[in-house]
Design a protein around this motif. Structure first.
Motif, mmCIF file in Angstrom:
data_model
loop_
_atom_site.group_PDB
_atom_site.id
_atom_site.type_symbol
_atom_site.label_atom_id
_atom_site.label_comp_id
_atom_site.label_asym_id
_atom_site.label_seq_id
_atom_site.Cartn_x
_atom_site.Cartn_y
_atom_site.Cartn_z
ATOM 1 N N PRO A 88 0.832 -1.209 0.000
ATOM 2 C CA PRO A 88 0.000 0.000 0.000
ATOM 3 C C PRO A 88 0.868 1.261 0.000
ATOM 4 O O PRO A 88 1.813 1.371 0.765
ATOM 5 N N VAL A 89 0.552 2.177 -0.905
ATOM 6 C CA VAL A 89 1.261 3.459 -1.015
ATOM 7 C C VAL A 89 0.228 4.538 -1.334
ATOM 8 O O VAL A 89 -0.905 4.238 -1.681
ATOM 9 N N ASN A 90 0.648 5.796 -1.217
ATOM 10 C CA ASN A 90 -0.247 6.865 -1.673
ATOM 11 C C ASN A 90 0.430 7.627 -2.799
ATOM 12 O O ASN A 90 1.607 7.451 -3.073
ATOM 13 N N TYR A 91 -0.352 8.457 -3.465
ATOM 14 C CA TYR A 91 0.172 9.168 -4.629
ATOM 15 C C TYR A 91 1.349 10.083 -4.291
ATOM 16 O O TYR A 91 2.177 10.359 -5.152
ATOM 17 N N ASP A 92 1.439 10.522 -3.047
ATOM 18 C CA ASP A 92 2.556 11.379 -2.654
ATOM 19 C C ASP A 92 3.902 10.666 -2.766
ATOM 20 O O ASP A 92 4.941 11.312 -2.884
ATOM 21 N N ASP A 93 3.882 9.332 -2.731
ATOM 22 C CA ASP A 93 5.111 8.537 -2.796
ATOM 23 C C ASP A 93 5.458 8.089 -4.212
ATOM 24 O O ASP A 93 6.331 7.243 -4.397
ATOM 25 N N ILE A 94 4.809 8.661 -5.207
ATOM 26 C CA ILE A 94 4.957 8.180 -6.580
ATOM 27 C C ILE A 94 6.411 8.167 -7.057
ATOM 28 O O ILE A 94 6.831 7.249 -7.746
#
Length: 87
Positions: A57-63
Motif C-alpha cells: 500500500p502506497v499513496n500518490y505522494d510517494d509516486i
C-alpha cells in the motif's frame, strides 16, 4: 507494477496481478489508509496469503519512490481526463 486501487475493479485487478508470478504490486490511492483498505479487500476476493506479501500500500505522494521499481503501470483511474492527465 503500480495500480490505482480505490474501486472494486481496481482491487480485483491488483489481486489478479499479485496472484500470478512474483509481481510486486503497489496499491496507490490518495491516502495510505485507503491503500491498506484496498489490500484487505483485494485479499478477501482472492484469498491467497501470498498476495498480501506482494501487494504494497502506497499513496500518490510517494509516486517518485515506487514508480522507478515498476516495469508496468496499470492505470485504472476514474474516467475523468483531468485526473488521468495529472497522473
Amino acid at each position: 507494477m503500480s495500480i490505482g486501487s480505490n474501486g472494486t475493479m481496481e482491487r480485483k485487478n491488483a489481486a489478479i496481478f499479485a496472484s500470478f508470478g512474483k509481481a510486486k504490486v503497489f496499491l496507490a490511492t490518495r491516502s495510505l489508509d485507503k491503500s491498506k483498505f484496498a489490500l484487505e479487500k483485494a485479499y478477501q476476493s482472492v484469498r491467497f496469503e501470498s498476495i498480501k506479501e506482494r501487494m504494497v500500500p502506497v499513496n500518490y505522494d510517494d509516486i517518485q519512490t515506487f514508480i522507478p521499481e515498476c516495469d508496468l503501470v496499470f492505470e485504472s483511474l476514474k474516467e475523468d481526463f483531468d485526473i488521468k492527465k495529472k497522473m
